[in-house]
Design a protein around this motif. Structure first.
Motif, short mmCIF file in Angstrom:
data_model
loop_
_atom_site.label_atom_id
_atom_site.label_comp_id
_atom_site.label_asym_id
_atom_site.label_seq_id
_atom_site.Cartn_x
_atom_site.Cartn_y
_atom_site.Cartn_z
N ALA A 1 33.58 36.91 51.89
CA ALA A 1 35.03 36.65 51.93
C ALA A 1 35.55 36.43 53.35
N LYS A 2 34.70 36.06 54.29
CA LYS A 2 35.15 35.75 55.65
C LYS A 2 35.42 34.25 55.76
N SER A 3 36.28 33.88 56.70
CA SER A 3 36.66 32.48 56.86
C SER A 3 35.53 31.68 57.50
N ILE A 4 35.25 30.53 56.90
CA ILE A 4 34.23 29.61 57.43
C ILE A 4 34.70 28.18 57.19
N SER A 5 34.01 27.24 57.80
CA SER A 5 34.31 25.84 57.59
C SER A 5 33.69 25.38 56.27
N ASP A 6 34.34 24.41 55.62
CA ASP A 6 33.78 23.89 54.38
C ASP A 6 32.55 23.02 54.63
#
Length: 108
Positions: A10-15
């Motif tokens: 659930a951490k932010s990453i690039s698509d």
């Protein structure tokens, strides 16, 4: 390029990432059903964590209350302040956790 949340951690990453840099999970190989399953598991883990926190808060509240009621320390002493603080912190902590749990259940 958009920012998404890894379905596993659930951490932010690039698509554009095929693999999460935080948890090393291969998100490029997951289909939508597997992504939904991982998100469901994350939500359940989060709810369980807040349930555990609410039980700890309730124990703190009740411990302070029972100590204050049965031990009956003199007012304005260190013990009286400690028991009163435990009651206040436990109550607020419990209420905050319950509100968070209600909002998590409504997000479904």
């Amino acid at each position: 390029m958009a920012i998404i949340h890894c379905p596993k951690c659930a951490k932010s990453i690039s698509d554009k990432h095929q693999q999460c840099p935080h948890c090393n999970s291969n998100i490029g190989e997951l289909n939508s059903e597997q992504v939904q399953q991982l998100q469901r598991e994350q939500r359940i883990k989060k709810q369980q964590m807040f349930m555990n926190h609410s039980f700890l808060a309730l124990i703190l509240f009740l411990g302070g209350f029972f100590c204050l009621y049965f031990l009956q320390p003199q007012k304005e002493t260190l013990q009286w302040y400690a028991y009163t603080l435990a009651i206040g912190v436990g109550c607020i902590w419990y209420l905050v956790n319950r509100v968070i749990l209600v909002t998590l259940k409504k997000k479904r």
